[in-house]
Scaffold this motif. Structure first.
Motif, PDB file in Angstrom:
ATOM      1  N   ASP A   1      -1.137   6.967  -4.780  1.00  0.00           N
ATOM      2  CA  ASP A   1      -1.927   6.122  -3.882  1.00  0.00           C
ATOM      3  C   ASP A   1      -2.244   4.820  -4.609  1.00  0.00           C
ATOM      4  O   ASP A   1      -2.825   4.841  -5.699  1.00  0.00           O
TER       5      ASP A   1
ATOM      6  N   ARG B   1       0.854  -1.188   0.000  1.00  0.00           N
ATOM      7  CA  ARG B   1       0.000   0.000   0.000  1.00  0.00           C
ATOM      8  C   ARG B   1       0.893   1.243   0.000  1.00  0.00           C
ATOM      9  O   ARG B   1       1.802   1.352   0.824  1.00  0.00           O
TER      10      ARG B   1
ATOM     11  N   THR C   1       0.752   5.537  -0.068  1.00  0.00           N
ATOM     12  CA  THR C   1      -0.129   6.660   0.214  1.00  0.00           C
ATOM     13  C   THR C   1       0.630   7.968   0.003  1.00  0.00           C
ATOM     14  O   THR C   1       1.677   8.190   0.630  1.00  0.00           O
TER      15      THR C   1
END
Length: 254
Positions: A30, A12, A14
C-alpha cells in the motif's frame, strides 16, 4: 520538499501482490505518492523494491490489488501499456542505452517515435537537457565512449525527454564505481528540488535521508515501516528497521 496539502495523488497502490512461481515477492503493498513528492524505498536485496517498481511501470503484471495512475486503474486488462509509459519514466540499474546510436539519438528516439515530435524540435530539447547535465559536448558520441556515470546521466535525461509525470529509479548507482555515484545522485537531487515526482529504490542511505519526503523500509515483500526520513533513520519503531539500519551503520553506509 514535503507533500503539499491538496496535491493530487499521482500513484496509489493498494494490496499489491506478485508471485513468481511459489515465491511471493510482493505481499500486499500500500503506497500513495502525491505530485512533487519523492519517496525512497530501502531494504535488503530481495526485499521486493525492484519488482514493485517494475509492476508500477507494467513491466510485470500484478496478481492482485490495484495500481492507479492519476486515478486510472493500471491493472485493467485492456490498459494501453505504451500510453501509460508516456507518463511514467523509468531508469534501471544498467544504463540500457542503445550502443549503435549516438547520445543525441538515444535521447530523441522516444520523443520522435512515441510522442511524434519532429526531429529538429526533439534535438533542440535533447541538447537543452544534455547541457543541463554538462554533456552537450557528448551529443555525437556513442555510449561506449562515456564513463558509467555519464551513461547513467544520459539514461536519466532520456527519460526526462519524454516529459514524464512520474519517474521511477531502480538502484541507479549500483552498477557504478564509487567515484561516479555522486554525479548521478547530484542530478537526481536537482530533479527533486525542481519538483519531479519520483519513486526511488536505493541503497544510498545518505541520499535517501537528504532528498526523500518519505522513506519506506521493505522486508519480505512488505512495507514494514514508512515515514519522514528523519524519523526512519533516527528513531525507527519496528525491530526489523532497526536491525537493517544497524547493519548499514556497521558497514559505514550511513
Amino acid at each position: 520538499m514535503t507533500r503539499v496539502p491538496g496535491a493530487p495523488i499521482v500513484l496509489r497502490t493498494t494490496a499489491v501482490r506478485k508471485s513468481f512461481g511459489d515465491l511471493e515477492v510482493l505481499q500486499g503493498i500500500d503506497l500513495a505518492i502525491a505530485a512533487h513528492e519523492v519517496v525512497c524505498l530501502i531494504g535488503s536485496s530481495g526485499s521486493g523494491k525492484s519488482t514493485f517498481l517494475r509492476c508500477c511501470n507494467l513491466l510485470e503484471r500484478i496478481d492482485s490489488g490495484t495500481i492507479e495512475l492519476f486515478g486510472h486503474d493500471l491493472a485493467h486488462e485492456r490498459i494501453d501499456e505504451n500510453q501509460v509509459r508516456r507518463h511514467i519514466g523509468m531508469v534501471f540499474q544498467s544504463f540500457n542505452l542503445f550502443p549503435h546510436l549516438s547520445v543525441l539519438d538515444n535521447v530523441t528516439l522516444g520523443p520522435r517515435r512515441v510522442l511524434g515530435e519532429e526531429r529538429r524540435g526533439a534535438e533542440r530539447r535533447a541538447l537543452e537537457l544534455l547541457a543541463r547535465i554538462g554533456l552537450a559536448d557528448k551529443a555525437a558520441e556513442y555510449p561506449d565512449r562515456l564513463s558509467g556515470g555519464q551513461q547513467q546521466r544520459v539514461a536519466i535525461v532520456r527519460s526526462l525527454a519524454m516529459e514524464p509525470r512520474l519517474l521511477l529509479l531502480d538502484e541507479i548507482t549500483s552498477a557504478l564505481d564509487p567515484e561516479l555515484v555522486s554525479e548521478v545522485l547530484e542530478l537526481v537531487g536537482e530533479l527533486a528540488h525542481q519538483g519531479m515526482t519520483m519513486l526511488i529504490a536505493t541503497h544510498e542511505m545518505g541520499f535517501a535521508r537528504e532528498v526523500a519526503d518519505s522513506v519506506c523500509f521493505l522486508e519480505g515483500g512488505s512495507i514494514v515501516e514508512s515515514g519522514p526520513p528523519e524519523r526512519i533513520f533516527e528513531d525507527p519503531t519496528e525491530p526489523a528497521t532497526r536491525r537493517f539500519l544497524q547493519r548499514i551503520i556497521a558497514a559505514g553506509r550511513l
